[in-house]
Design a protein around this motif. Sequence first.
Motif, PDB file in Angstrom:
ATOM      1  N   ASN A  53      42.313  33.839  29.799  1.00  0.00           N
ATOM      2  CA  ASN A  53      41.134  34.157  30.676  1.00  0.00           C
ATOM      3  C   ASN A  53      40.804  35.647  30.111  1.00  0.00           C
ATOM      4  O   ASN A  53      41.422  36.106  29.618  1.00  0.00           O
ATOM      5  CB  ASN A  53      41.648  34.015  32.134  1.00  0.00           C
ATOM      6  CG  ASN A  53      42.762  34.824  32.602  1.00  0.00           C
ATOM      7  OD1 ASN A  53      42.690  35.900  32.483  1.00  0.00           O
ATOM      8  ND2 ASN A  53      43.580  33.957  32.795  1.00  0.00           N
ATOM      9  N   CYS A  54      39.771  36.264  30.924  1.00  0.00           N
ATOM     10  CA  CYS A  54      39.339  37.493  30.699  1.00  0.00           C
ATOM     11  C   CYS A  54      40.476  38.574  31.143  1.00  0.00           C
ATOM     12  O   CYS A  54      40.627  39.594  30.718  1.00  0.00           O
ATOM     13  CB  CYS A  54      38.048  37.838  31.334  1.00  0.00           C
ATOM     14  SG  CYS A  54      37.475  39.434  31.135  1.00  0.00           S
ATOM     15  N   THR A  55      41.031  38.387  32.376  1.00  0.00           N
ATOM     16  CA  THR A  55      41.997  39.178  33.053  1.00  0.00           C
ATOM     17  C   THR A  55      42.948  39.564  31.968  1.00  0.00           C
ATOM     18  O   THR A  55      43.555  40.561  31.534  1.00  0.00           O
ATOM     19  CB  THR A  55      42.627  38.574  34.235  1.00  0.00           C
ATOM     20  OG1 THR A  55      41.526  38.252  34.983  1.00  0.00           O
ATOM     21  CG2 THR A  55      43.362  39.632  34.862  1.00  0.00           C
ATOM     22  N   SER A  79      33.235  45.983  40.976  1.00  0.00           N
ATOM     23  CA  SER A  79      33.533  45.028  40.213  1.00  0.00           C
ATOM     24  C   SER A  79      34.622  44.005  40.475  1.00  0.00           C
ATOM     25  O   SER A  79      35.248  44.220  41.597  1.00  0.00           O
ATOM     26  CB  SER A  79      34.111  45.487  38.709  1.00  0.00           C
ATOM     27  OG  SER A  79      34.554  44.528  37.745  1.00  0.00           O
ATOM     28  N   PHE A  80      34.557  42.822  40.088  1.00  0.00           N
ATOM     29  CA  PHE A  80      35.691  42.117  40.372  1.00  0.00           C
ATOM     30  C   PHE A  80      37.019  42.652  40.188  1.00  0.00           C
ATOM     31  O   PHE A  80      37.302  43.189  39.240  1.00  0.00           O
ATOM     32  CB  PHE A  80      35.655  40.545  39.560  1.00  0.00           C
ATOM     33  CG  PHE A  80      36.537  39.365  39.840  1.00  0.00           C
ATOM     34  CD1 PHE A  80      36.767  39.006  41.099  1.00  0.00           C
ATOM     35  CD2 PHE A  80      37.584  39.177  38.978  1.00  0.00           C
ATOM     36  CE1 PHE A  80      37.581  38.218  41.819  1.00  0.00           C
ATOM     37  CE2 PHE A  80      38.496  38.136  39.370  1.00  0.00           C
ATOM     38  CZ  PHE A  80      38.446  37.550  40.745  1.00  0.00           C
ATOM     39  N   THR A  83      39.124  43.866  37.040  1.00  0.00           N
ATOM     40  CA  THR A  83      39.031  44.880  35.975  1.00  0.00           C
ATOM     41  C   THR A  83      40.059  46.170  36.464  1.00  0.00           C
ATOM     42  O   THR A  83      40.758  46.684  35.466  1.00  0.00           O
ATOM     43  CB  THR A  83      37.494  45.747  36.372  1.00  0.00           C
ATOM     44  OG1 THR A  83      36.641  44.713  36.274  1.00  0.00           O
ATOM     45  CG2 THR A  83      37.350  46.711  35.381  1.00  0.00           C
ATOM     46  N   VAL A 125      31.989  47.924  32.779  1.00  0.00           N
ATOM     47  CA  VAL A 125      31.682  46.524  32.951  1.00  0.00           C
ATOM     48  C   VAL A 125      29.995  46.247  32.712  1.00  0.00           C
ATOM     49  O   VAL A 125      29.293  47.295  33.158  1.00  0.00           O
ATOM     50  CB  VAL A 125      32.005  46.093  34.594  1.00  0.00           C
ATOM     51  CG1 VAL A 125      31.641  44.836  34.668  1.00  0.00           C
ATOM     52  CG2 VAL A 125      33.480  46.379  34.787  1.00  0.00           C
ATOM     53  N   ASP A 151      34.227  45.351  29.710  1.00  0.00           N
ATOM     54  CA  ASP A 151      34.546  44.152  30.477  1.00  0.00           C
ATOM     55  C   ASP A 151      33.270  43.442  30.205  1.00  0.00           C
ATOM     56  O   ASP A 151      32.334  43.571  31.136  1.00  0.00           O
ATOM     57  CB  ASP A 151      34.909  44.699  31.807  1.00  0.00           C
ATOM     58  CG  ASP A 151      35.057  43.262  32.808  1.00  0.00           C
ATOM     59  OD1 ASP A 151      34.716  42.181  32.152  1.00  0.00           O
ATOM     60  OD2 ASP A 151      35.788  43.312  33.831  1.00  0.00           O
ATOM     61  N   ALA A 153      33.050  40.201  30.938  1.00  0.00           N
ATOM     62  CA  ALA A 153      33.242  38.926  31.490  1.00  0.00           C
ATOM     63  C   ALA A 153      31.915  38.112  31.893  1.00  0.00           C
ATOM     64  O   ALA A 153      32.002  36.868  31.630  1.00  0.00           O
ATOM     65  CB  ALA A 153      33.931  39.222  32.899  1.00  0.00           C
ATOM     66  N   CYS A 154      30.709  38.638  32.310  1.00  0.00           N
ATOM     67  CA  CYS A 154      29.794  38.041  32.772  1.00  0.00           C
ATOM     68  C   CYS A 154      28.662  38.157  31.844  1.00  0.00           C
ATOM     69  O   CYS A 154      27.535  37.501  31.976  1.00  0.00           O
ATOM     70  CB  CYS A 154      29.173  38.938  33.931  1.00  0.00           C
ATOM     71  SG  CYS A 154      30.499  39.134  35.297  1.00  0.00           S
ATOM     72  N   SER A 175      34.633  36.338  29.754  1.00  0.00           N
ATOM     73  CA  SER A 175      35.293  35.275  30.605  1.00  0.00           C
ATOM     74  C   SER A 175      34.725  33.863  30.464  1.00  0.00           C
ATOM     75  O   SER A 175      33.426  33.929  30.302  1.00  0.00           O
ATOM     76  CB  SER A 175      35.019  35.690  32.057  1.00  0.00           C
ATOM     77  OG  SER A 175      35.618  34.801  33.153  1.00  0.00           O
ATOM     78  N   LYS A 180      30.904  31.946  35.389  1.00  0.00           N
ATOM     79  CA  LYS A 180      30.186  32.612  34.279  1.00  0.00           C
ATOM     80  C   LYS A 180      29.323  31.510  33.595  1.00  0.00           C
ATOM     81  O   LYS A 180      29.162  30.399  34.027  1.00  0.00           O
ATOM     82  CB  LYS A 180      30.954  33.372  33.049  1.00  0.00           C
ATOM     83  CG  LYS A 180      32.362  33.840  33.778  1.00  0.00           C
ATOM     84  CD  LYS A 180      32.241  35.078  34.647  1.00  0.00           C
ATOM     85  CE  LYS A 180      33.555  35.556  35.216  1.00  0.00           C
ATOM     86  NZ  LYS A 180      33.455  36.613  36.537  1.00  0.00           N
TER      87      LYS A 180
END
Length: 377
Positions: A53-55, A79-80, A83, A125, A151, A153-154, A175, A180
């Motif tokens: 995953n992105c994390t 951010s989520f 991050t 991000v 980041d 992710a999105c 991600s 997403k």
Amino acid sequence: MIPVIRPFLGEEEALAAAEVVRSGWVAQGPRVAAFEQAFAESAGAAHGVAVSNCTTGLHLSLHLLGVGPGDEVVVPSFSFIATANAVKYVGATPVFADVDPLTGNVTAETVDAAVTPRTVAVIAVHQGGVPFDVDSVQALCDRRGIALVHDSACAAGSTYRGRPVSSGAGLAAWSFHPRKLLTTGEGGMVTTENTEWATRLRKLREHGMSVSAADRHAAGGVKLEEYEEVGFNFRMTDMQAAVGLIQLRKLADVIAKRRELAGRYHKLLGELDGLRCVGDPEYGTTNYQSFWVVLPDDFTGTSVDVLAGLAERGVSARRGIMASHLEPAYADQRDVDLPVTEHLTRRSVILPLFHQMTEAEQDTVVGALDAVLRGAK
Ligand SMILES: *Cc1c(COP(=O)(O)O)cnc(C)c1O
């Protein structure tokens, strides 16, 4: 109820996953390799390393850079929470930078204000798909001698100065969560221009193994692996990658449709007094992973009132992007001064936007928001 997002998955993805199951090889293997190559190509990157995953991609990136205890990493609070958490995983300290009120992203100025002699890296991000101003943030990091991790992710399919966003980045983490635009259920990728880093990332995601399980299998005969350093299990499966390959082919269409619907939202919502819709910055384009609006200053209710009012009218919206420093997990950093972050997180709302959304559904959302905003003025 009109949902906030709906993954764009079809029969093709189902068949691709089933084919992998029937092949008997379901763990990281040839599909992951093919997905890495295809994704890297579409992102304008030299290498793609698939992860769980992105994390874990952010965690692995900081580990690769040697970030550890005593180090500080500048991140947006806006951010989520993953991050900031990635910084904690390597034992370093996240230092929160404020964001630009128009894009919701860190800038060279907000990052610079958070840099100290202990700063070793920045995670910037592309929030909600809106690109941050890469050139100016990169220039600041170069000047300060610190690393920049994107980041992303999105942001699959967003652009920066006419190129895929994060193309040419030293390290960018992506991600494939269903929230997403391109999904593999769970999944992520790290892209990089650096060949040595790509090689080391591939080992680190698989327990530090010198030869991957898939390569040992393909080689036939006896091939023993060595564990060269302490690594992780951050692998993606071939079932996920097979789905990702199909999703990647659809991404451009999905984004074109989202941008068309977003354009219509801008037109209709632009007529609501004082409401601001977030869109393209002057240096790039967003994929509209999230369509978010900032409430009018003279609206006396809260964003939670708006969510409740929308829900009553059959519209499922979400609170705006979170501020990590306001969560209990970061209670020790609550005192940090982030006026723009706090304003945006309290005063913004994410509206429904998905590929199959009809104009009638969009009109319902606009009508509902108009009624809610009028009601509490
Ligand atoms: C979704 C998201 C993540 C985490 O992605 P996962 O793949 O769920 O780990 C990290 N950063 C941002 C900005 C995100 O939106």
